[in-house]
Scaffold this active site. Structure first.
Site, PDB file in Angstrom:
ATOM      1  N   LYS A  81       0.852  -1.184   0.000  1.00 14.85           N
ATOM      2  CA  LYS A  81       0.000   0.000   0.000  1.00 14.85           C
ATOM      3  C   LYS A  81       0.889   1.235   0.000  1.00 14.85           C
ATOM      4  CE  LYS A  81      -3.894   1.951   2.665  1.00 14.85           C
ATOM      5  NZ  LYS A  81      -4.751   1.721   3.861  1.00 14.85           N
ATOM      6  N   SER A 156      -9.650   1.401   3.108  1.00 18.10           N
ATOM      7  CA  SER A 156      -8.866   2.254   2.230  1.00 18.10           C
ATOM      8  C   SER A 156      -7.826   1.518   1.402  1.00 18.10           C
ATOM      9  CB  SER A 156      -8.158   3.325   3.063  1.00 18.10           C
ATOM     10  OG  SER A 156      -7.242   2.738   3.978  1.00 18.10           O
ATOM     11  N   SER A 180      -9.831  -1.057   7.031  1.00 20.34           N
ATOM     12  CA  SER A 180      -9.146  -0.898   5.754  1.00 20.34           C
ATOM     13  C   SER A 180      -8.378  -2.099   5.236  1.00 20.34           C
ATOM     14  CB  SER A 180      -8.215   0.314   5.818  1.00 20.34           C
ATOM     15  OG  SER A 180      -8.943   1.489   6.078  1.00 20.34           O
TER      16      SER A 180
END
Length: 527
Positions: A81, A156, A180
């Site tokens: 990420k 997210s 997330s």
């Protein structure tokens, strides 16, 4: 063979290809890069690629020829990420304001991956600064759900979720402040683990909340998830993250992959948190309720005693509205991260610099959150009351386990299907309980909605399995037995493509797609 090597690859299958002589590490890495080059335009999951990826593969091939293949992740392609510090790539959080910021050193978890031989292919898109769950950013644009191009991929960590669903890597990383890690796993027919608070260091990752943040892996199989968690936990105690200092050494040094097949479902007592369902009937909620009903019935057939937990305290909406502490902690933590001397390049050095730069994405939810964060801090009396409420909630959850003699509790990750593109927020998620209490959760597939023109496979639905602190081994065993007796993982049919015509050996160029933002979003206006 090499052209399809990446599709649904596992750690075991990659290592078999290497050790059998069927492929070199360069072959493997090239296969994944080719897949990204071919398919990323359809999902927009990748922000940037690692320019050193093929050189790392070549170095590992030298070791392979010498018979030195030590490392749990030797030549395993992974994605991070884009909130993890990893040399030589920028750490952007998906924000245009941070597009020029570069860390000169890896974070502890990234170092652990490299020490075990992983090949970091690149960085994935996310919801900007990890503040919501629809995975759109000013730098990376909107990531698309590969199972339904009209829907978001969760968030997210939605870029990681979409990327792993279409086999851009063997596994990827995410962060989890509210939902997330678990939201993208649920929305993309994947598995994830949110570890017990403190088990994995959070240093070298863009922060949101000291109380609620954690980091973890997202994968296609429980076997790979267990290996990934073992490596991440091996980063060890971190003086920069005081939660890690209280973790017992016995937990830190575990190989979670060793005992996966141990135990049994028969005789387990698992609680079903009734308050985390939306029992109203609609096109968005009914598929979730039906998938969860089928899952609970399956568990009963396996000898699990399902206990219905109806305590009124387990109301995800109320818990989130009263106890979420992100807005009190975000500004101070981001100030500390951005002012760190280890960051280089032209970029903001504080929360205020970033959010007065006009180089960030604004959604209605984010605008309200950021405005509150401007005026909130950990010195606020409301923050202290919330912390006391979190402690009470944690004690209540422990009591629920003890009084019902539970091994775990389960509930749908999201009360409704993952929301459509253009939605203002990712409504209906249930991640707040683990986020506040610090308990571990493993997320697994629970089913699909009915197929439709937009979603030929159906929309994936996920289930959370929450346990007591440091019960990751038990949760992974439960998840392994469920997913092997009731396999629900299938790749999105829209991406079952042939790659015979692709050229290998070069790193494709992935540029930030700042123009790929839906018209309802705008840049840098908090008014």
């Amino acid at each position: 063979m090499l052209t399809t090597l990446a599709c649904e690859a596992t750690i075991k299958s990659v290592h078999h290809a290497l050790h059998s002589g069927a492929a070199t590490c360069r072959d493997i890495v090239s296969s994944f890069l080719a897949r990204i080059e071919a398919l990323n335009p359809a999902v927009n999951a990748i922000i940037t690629l690692n320019p050193d990826a093929l050189q790392i593969a070549d170095d590992l091939d030298i070791r392979l020829r010498a018979g030195n293949t030590t490392g749990m992740l030797f030549c395993i392609p992974i994605l991070l990420k884009d909130s993890f510090d990893a040399v030589p790539m920028h750490t952007t959080g998906g924000s245009l304001a941070l597009a020029r910021v570069k860390p000169p050193v890896d974070g502890p978890v990234v170092t652990a991956f490299r020490n075990e031989g992983a090949v970091i292919l690149g960085k994935t898109n996310l919801h900007e600064m990890a503040l919501e769950g629809i995975s759109v950013s000013s730098l990376g644009g909107q990531t698309i759900n590969p199972y339904d191009s009209t829907r978001t991929p969760g968030g997210s960590s939605g870029g990681t979720g979409a990327a792993i669903a279409v086999s851009f890597a063997v596994f990827g990383t995410g962060t989890d402040t509210m939902n997330s890690l678990r939201s993208p796993a649920s929305a993309n027919n994947l598995v994830s683990v949110r570890p017990t608070r403190g088990l994995v260091s959070r240093s070298g990752v863009i922060p949101v909340s000291h109380v609620q943040d954690t980091v973890g892996p997202i994968a296609r199989t429980i076997d790979d998830l267990a290996v990934a968690l073992s490596v991440m936990a091996s980063a060890g105690n971190d003086p920069s993250d005081n939660y890690t200092l209280s973790v017992p050494a016995s937990e830190r040094d575990k190989d979670y992959s060793v005992q996966l097949r141990a135990g049994s479902l028969e005789g387990l007592r698992i609680g079903a948190l009734d308050g985390f369902w939306n029992h109203t009937k609609s096109d968005e909620t009914t598929p979730v309720n039906e998938a969860m009903h089928d899952t609970l019935e399956f568990l009963r057939t396996q000898g699990v005693h399902v206990v219905n937990i109806t305590d009124a305290v387990y109301d995800a909406v109320h818990i989130g509205a009263t106890l979420d502490v992100q807005k009190y902690e975000y500004r101070e933590l981001l100030d500390k991260y951005l002012s760190s001397t280890h960051l280089t390049g032209d970029g903001p050095h504080s929360f205020e610099d970033l959010y007065t730069s006009k180089e960030f994405l604004v959604l209605p939810y984010q605008a309200v959150f950021i405005q509150r964060a401007f005026h909130s801090s950990t010195s606020n009396g409301s923050y202290q009351r919330a912390l006391r409420g979190i402690e009470a909630l944690s004690q209540t959850l422990m009591t629920t386990f003890e009084s019902n003699n539970l091994d775990a509790v389960v509930y749908p990750e999201q009360k409704n299907l993952v929301v459509r593109l253009g939605s203002p927020s990712q409504a209906g998620r249930n991640g707040i309980l683990a986020a506040l209490t610090g308990h571990p959760v493993v997320t697994i597939p629970a089913g699909f909605s009915d197929p439709s023109e937009e979603a030929p496979d159906g929309v994936p639905i996920g289930m959370e399995i929450l346990g007591l602190p440091f019960s990751e081994s038990k949760l992974l065993q439960i998840a392994w037995h469920i997913t092997h007796r009731r396999p629900l993982r299938r790749p999105p049919s829209s991406f079952k493509a042939s790659f015979e015509s692709l050229n290998f050996g070069t790193v494709p160029t992935i540029h930030p797609q700042k123009d790929n933002i839906l018209p309802v979003y705008h840049i840098g206006n908090l008014s």
